[in-house]
Design a protein around this motif. Structure first.
Motif, PDB file in Angstrom:
ATOM      1  N   ASP A   6      36.400  83.568  54.803  1.00 57.77           N
ATOM      2  CA  ASP A   6      36.630  84.554  53.753  1.00 57.77           C
ATOM      3  C   ASP A   6      36.428  83.869  52.401  1.00 57.77           C
ATOM      4  O   ASP A   6      37.337  83.218  51.881  1.00 57.77           O
ATOM      5  CB  ASP A   6      38.049  85.115  53.884  1.00 57.77           C
ATOM      6  N   ILE A   7      35.223  84.010  51.844  1.00 60.01           N
ATOM      7  CA  ILE A   7      34.918  83.369  50.568  1.00 60.01           C
ATOM      8  C   ILE A   7      35.733  83.993  49.436  1.00 60.01           C
ATOM      9  O   ILE A   7      36.195  83.295  48.526  1.00 60.01           O
ATOM     10  CB  ILE A   7      33.411  83.464  50.263  1.00 60.01           C
ATOM     11  N   GLU A   8      35.940  85.299  49.489  1.00 61.14           N
ATOM     12  CA  GLU A   8      36.723  85.949  48.437  1.00 61.14           C
ATOM     13  C   GLU A   8      38.155  85.428  48.426  1.00 61.14           C
ATOM     14  O   GLU A   8      38.757  85.259  47.358  1.00 61.14           O
ATOM     15  CB  GLU A   8      36.704  87.465  48.632  1.00 61.14           C
ATOM     16  N   ARG A   9      38.697  85.162  49.599  1.00 60.28           N
ATOM     17  CA  ARG A   9      40.051  84.590  49.661  1.00 60.28           C
ATOM     18  C   ARG A   9      40.078  83.223  48.986  1.00 60.28           C
ATOM     19  O   ARG A   9      41.021  82.899  48.266  1.00 60.28           O
ATOM     20  CB  ARG A   9      40.504  84.475  51.118  1.00 60.28           C
ATOM     21  N   LEU A  10      39.045  82.425  49.214  1.00 65.14           N
ATOM     22  CA  LEU A  10      38.983  81.110  48.574  1.00 65.14           C
ATOM     23  C   LEU A  10      38.884  81.253  47.059  1.00 65.14           C
ATOM     24  O   LEU A  10      39.573  80.541  46.315  1.00 65.14           O
ATOM     25  CB  LEU A  10      37.789  80.322  49.113  1.00 65.14           C
ATOM     26  N   ASP A  11      38.050  82.167  46.584  1.00 64.03           N
ATOM     27  CA  ASP A  11      37.935  82.381  45.131  1.00 64.03           C
ATOM     28  C   ASP A  11      39.289  82.747  44.534  1.00 64.03           C
ATOM     29  O   ASP A  11      39.676  82.240  43.470  1.00 64.03           O
ATOM     30  CB  ASP A  11      36.921  83.488  44.842  1.00 64.03           C
ATOM     31  N   ARG A  12      40.016  83.623  45.213  1.00 60.59           N
ATOM     32  CA  ARG A  12      41.339  84.022  44.710  1.00 60.59           C
ATOM     33  C   ARG A  12      42.308  82.841  44.738  1.00 60.59           C
ATOM     34  O   ARG A  12      43.115  82.660  43.816  1.00 60.59           O
ATOM     35  CB  ARG A  12      41.897  85.177  45.553  1.00 60.59           C
ATOM     36  N   ALA A  13      42.229  82.031  45.785  1.00 53.84           N
ATOM     37  CA  ALA A  13      43.143  80.895  45.909  1.00 53.84           C
ATOM     38  C   ALA A  13      42.900  79.864  44.815  1.00 53.84           C
ATOM     39  O   ALA A  13      43.848  79.304  44.252  1.00 53.84           O
ATOM     40  CB  ALA A  13      42.994  80.255  47.289  1.00 53.84           C
ATOM     41  N   VAL A  14      41.634  79.597  44.504  1.00 53.02           N
ATOM     42  CA  VAL A  14      41.315  78.654  43.430  1.00 53.02           C
ATOM     43  C   VAL A  14      41.832  79.183  42.099  1.00 53.02           C
ATOM     44  O   VAL A  14      42.468  78.453  41.320  1.00 53.02           O
ATOM     45  CB  VAL A  14      39.797  78.398  43.361  1.00 53.02           C
ATOM     46  N   ALA A  15      41.579  80.457  41.822  1.00 56.58           N
ATOM     47  CA  ALA A  15      42.021  81.043  40.554  1.00 56.58           C
ATOM     48  C   ALA A  15      43.541  81.016  40.435  1.00 56.58           C
ATOM     49  O   ALA A  15      44.092  80.694  39.373  1.00 56.58           O
ATOM     50  CB  ALA A  15      41.503  82.477  40.443  1.00 56.58           C
ATOM     51  N   ARG A  16      44.222  81.316  41.526  1.00 50.64           N
ATOM     52  CA  ARG A  16      45.684  81.326  41.483  1.00 50.64           C
ATOM     53  C   ARG A  16      46.239  79.922  41.283  1.00 50.64           C
ATOM     54  O   ARG A  16      47.141  79.712  40.464  1.00 50.64           O
ATOM     55  CB  ARG A  16      46.236  81.917  42.785  1.00 50.64           C
ATOM     56  N   LEU A  17      45.701  78.942  42.020  1.00 54.50           N
ATOM     57  CA  LEU A  17      46.207  77.581  41.888  1.00 54.50           C
ATOM     58  C   LEU A  17      45.972  77.054  40.479  1.00 54.50           C
ATOM     59  O   LEU A  17      46.851  76.424  39.886  1.00 54.50           O
ATOM     60  CB  LEU A  17      45.546  76.663  42.918  1.00 54.50           C
ATOM     61  N   GLU A  18      44.807  77.312  39.928  1.00 52.54           N
ATOM     62  CA  GLU A  18      44.529  76.854  38.569  1.00 52.54           C
ATOM     63  C   GLU A  18      45.468  77.530  37.579  1.00 52.54           C
ATOM     64  O   GLU A  18      45.941  76.913  36.621  1.00 52.54           O
ATOM     65  CB  GLU A  18      43.073  77.136  38.208  1.00 52.54           C
TER      66      GLU A  18
END
Length: 338
Positions: free
Chosen positions: A6-18
């Motif tokens: 799930d690439i969209e999940r990864l994008d959301r996870a990066v944005a949230r962690l940052e």
């Protein structure tokens, strides 16, 4: 690969962690040219295996140069990762389908590469010093989500000026199991297993490495170590023996059974010995009329690694010297295990 990414999940996870951790030195600027060049080299070197699409997307999109110290172990650049993977191929540990993405001292996180039998981009926890393989996260996004959860819960501390670290190295087994089950990881994949015992490795790893676990089944010994040594005193000899591994440094090892210990050369450095387990080995040697078995060594427990001193070169040298002393074989090899 049977598992989905799930690439969209990864994008959301990066944005949230940052978002939650940028003040703690965890940022993800755009990927730099050097990292993109390294990614191309990795993809060429590991073919026909492939990086999972989420890992490739992560390194092609964001730089890890400012990821900070919240990742335990720390994310490693792809040049170092490829060098490590190449070294692992020389020793045949771990499986070729495990690619390092994070490193700190002896501790590593490996992602399972994309291959026909891969269940998904699972991330395993393991260490050079031996111990257990543990399925830590179902994917990179899950790891980032867990770090963000820890930060939001306040489980962080400043260990050096400007360097923040989680106060928990990883989740406990119950919490880890709950997270993995939430991502539809089957229960039989969750328990840790001995990283030095190929019989416990997933069958897909062994098959990818060209190993058949049936080759390691016990079929019956012809000798003990004592009777094998007695045979060598009379002339060249070969035998099938049930033994356990006492020590190993590279291709040199010390094997033991109920009759004593013997120093040998391992034809394959990856000989699949597991701590405390009995293995059936084929062993041979030349005529040695004065050969004697070694006595059992006194056990020596390794000290706990002090993570707060990981940047102290004197401490690291002392720790490494102690590990080498504990594993050193006590005599020149006198026989060969094939």
């Amino acid at each position: 690969m049977s598992g989905s990414v799930d690439i969209e999940r990864l994008d959301r996870a990066v944005a949230r962690l940052e978002s939650v951790a940028s003040t703690l030195g965890c940022e993800f600027p755009p990927a730099e040219p050097l990292q993109l060049e390294q990614l191309d080299r990795v993809e060429a070197a590991i073919a026909p295996l492939r990086l999972p699409s989420d890992i490739a997307h992560f390194y092609r999109t964001w730089s890890i140069t400012k990821a900070g110290t919240l990742f335990l172990p720390h994310l490693c650049d792809l040049g170092f990762a490829l060098d490590s993977w190449d070294e692992h191929r020389a020793t045949e540990w771990p499986s070729a389908v495990l690619f390092p993405i994070a490193y700190m001292s002896h501790w590593m996180h490996f992602v399972e590469l994309d291959h026909p039998d891969s269940p998904g981009p699972w991330i395993y926890d393991g260490a050079y010093a031996g111990g257990l393989f543990t399925l830590a996260h179902s994917c990179l996004a899950a790891w980032l989500e867990w770090i963000a959860d820890e930060v939001e819960a306040g489980r962080v501390e400043e260990v050096w000026e400007g360097r923040w670290q989680l106060t928990r190295e990883q989740t406990d087994d119950d919490e880890r199991t709950e997270r993995l089950r939430a991502d539809d990881v089957p229960d039989d994949a969750i328990p840790p297993f001995d990283d030095s015992d190929r019989r416990q490795w997933p069958l897909r790893w062994n098959l990818a490495d060209g190993f058949d676990p049936a080759d390691y089944e016990l079929r019956g010994p012809t000798h003990t170590l004592a009777s094998f040594v007695e045979a060598l005193r009379a002339g060249p000899a070969s035998a099938t023996i049930h033994v356990g591994l006492i020590r190993q440094m590279g291709h040199s090892a010390e094997l033991a059974d109920e009759t004593g210990c013997l120093a040998v050369t391992l034809e394959r450095q990856d000989s699949p010995f597991g701590t405390g387990r009995i293995w059936e080995v084929e062993i041979s040697g030349d005529h040695q009329p004065d050969l004697q078995l070694l006595p059992y060594p006194e056990p020596e427990e390794p000290p706990q690694f002090d993570i707060s001193r990981q940047d102290d070169p004197d401490y690291l040298a002392e720790y490494a010297a102690g590990a080498a002393r504990r594993m050193a074989v006590r005599s020149d090899p006198v026989a060969t295990v094939t």
